[in-house]
Scaffold this motif. Structure first.
Motif, PDB file in Angstrom:
ATOM      1  N   ALA A   1       0.819  -1.216   0.000  1.00 26.27           N
ATOM      2  CA  ALA A   1       0.000   0.000   0.000  1.00 26.27           C
ATOM      3  C   ALA A   1       0.854   1.268   0.000  1.00 26.27           C
ATOM      4  CB  ALA A   1      -0.923  -0.002   1.216  1.00 26.27           C
ATOM      5  N   ARG A   2       2.026   1.224   0.637  1.00 24.51           N
ATOM      6  CA  ARG A   2       2.855   2.426   0.778  1.00 24.51           C
ATOM      7  C   ARG A   2       3.932   2.565  -0.294  1.00 24.51           C
ATOM      8  NH1 ARG A   2      -0.441   1.508   4.253  1.00 24.51           N
ATOM      9  NH2 ARG A   2      -0.836   2.793   6.067  1.00 24.51           N
ATOM     10  N   LEU A   3       4.104   1.564  -1.110  1.00 25.10           N
ATOM     11  CA  LEU A   3       5.187   1.557  -2.101  1.00 25.10           C
ATOM     12  C   LEU A   3       5.195   2.793  -3.005  1.00 25.10           C
ATOM     13  CD1 LEU A   3       7.574  -0.242  -2.745  1.00 25.10           C
ATOM     14  CD2 LEU A   3       6.149  -1.437  -4.394  1.00 25.10           C
ATOM     15  N   PRO A   4       4.071   3.187  -3.598  1.00 27.61           N
ATOM     16  CA  PRO A   4       4.113   4.384  -4.458  1.00 27.61           C
ATOM     17  C   PRO A   4       4.575   5.640  -3.721  1.00 27.61           C
ATOM     18  CG  PRO A   4       2.095   3.154  -4.837  1.00 27.61           C
ATOM     19  CD  PRO A   4       2.743   2.547  -3.627  1.00 27.61           C
ATOM     20  N   ALA A   5       4.101   5.836  -2.508  1.00 24.59           N
ATOM     21  CA  ALA A   5       4.499   7.033  -1.739  1.00 24.59           C
ATOM     22  C   ALA A   5       5.977   6.970  -1.373  1.00 24.59           C
ATOM     23  CB  ALA A   5       3.642   7.157  -0.475  1.00 24.59           C
ATOM     24  N   LEU A   6       6.458   5.795  -1.015  1.00 27.39           N
ATOM     25  CA  LEU A   6       7.882   5.665  -0.690  1.00 27.39           C
ATOM     26  C   LEU A   6       8.755   5.926  -1.914  1.00 27.39           C
ATOM     27  CD1 LEU A   6       7.815   2.525   1.633  1.00 27.39           C
ATOM     28  CD2 LEU A   6       8.173   4.915   2.292  1.00 27.39           C
ATOM     29  N   ARG A   7       8.317   5.446  -3.065  1.00 25.76           N
ATOM     30  CA  ARG A   7       9.078   5.704  -4.295  1.00 25.76           C
ATOM     31  C   ARG A   7       9.111   7.184  -4.620  1.00 25.76           C
ATOM     32  NH1 ARG A   7       7.517   0.912  -8.483  1.00 25.76           N
ATOM     33  NH2 ARG A   7       9.598   0.020  -8.438  1.00 25.76           N
ATOM     34  N   ARG A   8       7.991   7.867  -4.457  1.00 27.32           N
ATOM     35  CA  ARG A   8       7.958   9.316  -4.716  1.00 27.32           C
ATOM     36  C   ARG A   8       8.902  10.052  -3.779  1.00 27.32           C
ATOM     37  NH1 ARG A   8       2.424   8.329  -5.258  1.00 27.32           N
ATOM     38  NH2 ARG A   8       2.048   9.064  -3.119  1.00 27.32           N
ATOM     39  N   LEU A   9       8.868   9.692  -2.513  1.00 26.04           N
ATOM     40  CA  LEU A   9       9.755  10.339  -1.547  1.00 26.04           C
ATOM     41  C   LEU A   9      11.216  10.086  -1.903  1.00 26.04           C
ATOM     42  CD1 LEU A   9      10.422  11.829   1.069  1.00 26.04           C
ATOM     43  CD2 LEU A   9      10.061   9.660   2.292  1.00 26.04           C
ATOM     44  N   ALA A  10      11.552   8.834  -2.198  1.00 31.03           N
ATOM     45  CA  ALA A  10      12.936   8.486  -2.531  1.00 31.03           C
ATOM     46  C   ALA A  10      13.391   9.216  -3.794  1.00 31.03           C
ATOM     47  CB  ALA A  10      13.070   6.974  -2.701  1.00 31.03           C
ATOM     48  N   TYR A  11      12.535   9.270  -4.792  1.00 28.74           N
ATOM     49  CA  TYR A  11      12.897   9.967  -6.031  1.00 28.74           C
ATOM     50  C   TYR A  11      13.052  11.465  -5.774  1.00 28.74           C
ATOM     51  CZ  TYR A  11      12.985  11.570 -10.821  1.00 28.74           C
ATOM     52  OH  TYR A  11      13.352  12.167 -11.998  1.00 28.74           O
ATOM     53  N   GLY A  12      12.197  12.013  -4.933  1.00 28.10           N
ATOM     54  CA  GLY A  12      12.308  13.425  -4.588  1.00 28.10           C
ATOM     55  C   GLY A  12      13.619  13.750  -3.887  1.00 28.10           C
ATOM     56  N   LEU A  13      14.122  12.804  -3.127  1.00 27.96           N
ATOM     57  CA  LEU A  13      15.384  13.019  -2.425  1.00 27.96           C
ATOM     58  C   LEU A  13      16.578  12.964  -3.362  1.00 27.96           C
ATOM     59  CD1 LEU A  13      14.773  10.865   0.772  1.00 27.96           C
ATOM     60  CD2 LEU A  13      14.987  13.353   0.668  1.00 27.96           C
ATOM     61  N   CYS A  14      16.587  11.974  -4.261  1.00 28.93           N
ATOM     62  CA  CYS A  14      17.810  11.765  -5.042  1.00 28.93           C
ATOM     63  C   CYS A  14      17.681  12.089  -6.528  1.00 28.93           C
ATOM     64  CB  CYS A  14      18.312  10.330  -4.856  1.00 28.93           C
ATOM     65  SG  CYS A  14      17.229   9.089  -5.565  1.00 28.93           S
ATOM     66  N   GLY A  15      16.474  12.129  -7.071  1.00 25.88           N
ATOM     67  CA  GLY A  15      16.307  12.479  -8.474  1.00 25.88           C
ATOM     68  C   GLY A  15      16.740  11.410  -9.455  1.00 25.88           C
TER      69      GLY A  15
ATOM     70  N   ARG B   1      15.807   7.348 -10.596  1.00 22.45           N
ATOM     71  CA  ARG B   1      14.867   6.236 -10.390  1.00 22.45           C
ATOM     72  C   ARG B   1      15.527   4.986  -9.834  1.00 22.45           C
ATOM     73  NH1 ARG B   1      10.752   6.440 -15.521  1.00 22.45           N
ATOM     74  NH2 ARG B   1       9.967   8.521 -15.064  1.00 22.45           N
ATOM     75  N   ASP B   2      16.678   4.636 -10.369  1.00 22.68           N
ATOM     76  CA  ASP B   2      17.351   3.425  -9.898  1.00 22.68           C
ATOM     77  C   ASP B   2      17.774   3.557  -8.440  1.00 22.68           C
ATOM     78  OD1 ASP B   2      17.059   2.148 -12.346  1.00 22.68           O
ATOM     79  OD2 ASP B   2      18.970   2.914 -13.094  1.00 22.68           O
ATOM     80  N   GLN B   3      18.344   4.686  -8.091  1.00 22.99           N
ATOM     81  CA  GLN B   3      18.755   4.890  -6.707  1.00 22.99           C
ATOM     82  C   GLN B   3      17.528   4.968  -5.802  1.00 22.99           C
ATOM     83  OE1 GLN B   3      21.264   8.233  -5.828  1.00 22.99           O
ATOM     84  NE2 GLN B   3      21.664   7.523  -3.764  1.00 22.99           N
ATOM     85  N   ALA B   4      16.451   5.565  -6.286  1.00 24.21           N
ATOM     86  CA  ALA B   4      15.214   5.622  -5.497  1.00 24.21           C
ATOM     87  C   ALA B   4      14.700   4.216  -5.213  1.00 24.21           C
ATOM     88  CB  ALA B   4      14.162   6.443  -6.242  1.00 24.21           C
ATOM     89  N   ASP B   5      14.728   3.351  -6.219  1.00 27.04           N
ATOM     90  CA  ASP B   5      14.305   1.963  -6.007  1.00 27.04           C
ATOM     91  C   ASP B   5      15.206   1.262  -4.998  1.00 27.04           C
ATOM     92  OD1 ASP B   5      12.146   2.160  -7.706  1.00 27.04           O
ATOM     93  OD2 ASP B   5      13.172   1.260  -9.419  1.00 27.04           O
ATOM     94  N   ASP B   6      16.505   1.545  -5.056  1.00 25.33           N
ATOM     95  CA  ASP B   6      17.434   0.959  -4.078  1.00 25.33           C
ATOM     96  C   ASP B   6      17.117   1.435  -2.662  1.00 25.33           C
ATOM     97  OD1 ASP B   6      18.712  -0.332  -6.151  1.00 25.33           O
ATOM     98  OD2 ASP B   6      20.424   1.047  -6.208  1.00 25.33           O
ATOM     99  N   LEU B   7      16.809   2.717  -2.521  1.00 23.78           N
ATOM    100  CA  LEU B   7      16.455   3.257  -1.210  1.00 23.78           C
ATOM    101  C   LEU B   7      15.186   2.605  -0.667  1.00 23.78           C
ATOM    102  CD1 LEU B   7      17.092   7.062  -1.777  1.00 23.78           C
ATOM    103  CD2 LEU B   7      18.320   5.597  -0.173  1.00 23.78           C
TER     104      LEU B   7
END
Length: 101
Positions: free
Chosen positions: A15-29, A31-37
């Motif tokens: 349920a939280r995966l999309p929001a976590l991905r958005r947050l991670a992408y917002g931090l690092c810009g 996609r691959d690193q966001a997925d790793d986070l």
């Protein structure tokens, strides 16, 4: 078949995966690193699930885990990527560290 605790974890993370991905992408810009986070955050969450599943503000806790992991990688200057290029000879190839913005 997963037990009840594992099922709760799966439902929560799904349920939280999309929001976590958005947050991670917002931090690092990136996609691959966001997925790793997100993956590292989900792993850390799973390892502690029995203790934290009943936390009142679980979403805030999980976001904090993700942000702190991101900051740790920035502090170390290591996001796990090593890039290299091929020059005229293989002896001239030097790894280059790539960091998120």
């Amino acid at each position: 078949m997963p037990d009840a605790s594992d099922q709760e974890y799966i439902e929560y993370v799904t349920a939280r995966l999309p929001a976590l991905r958005r947050l991670a992408y917002g931090l690092c810009g990136d996609r691959d690193q966001a997925d790793d986070l997100v993956q590292e955050t989900a792993t850390r969450l799973y390892l502690r699930w029995a203790r934290i599943a009943e936390v009142e503000q679980l979403d805030a806790y999980v976001r904090t885990v993700l942000v702190r992991h991101f900051l740790d990688t920035r502090r170390r200057g290591d996001d796990g990527r090593v890039l290299g290029g091929k020059l005229e000879s293989d002896d001239q190839v030097r790894p280059v560290r790539w960091t998120c913005r």
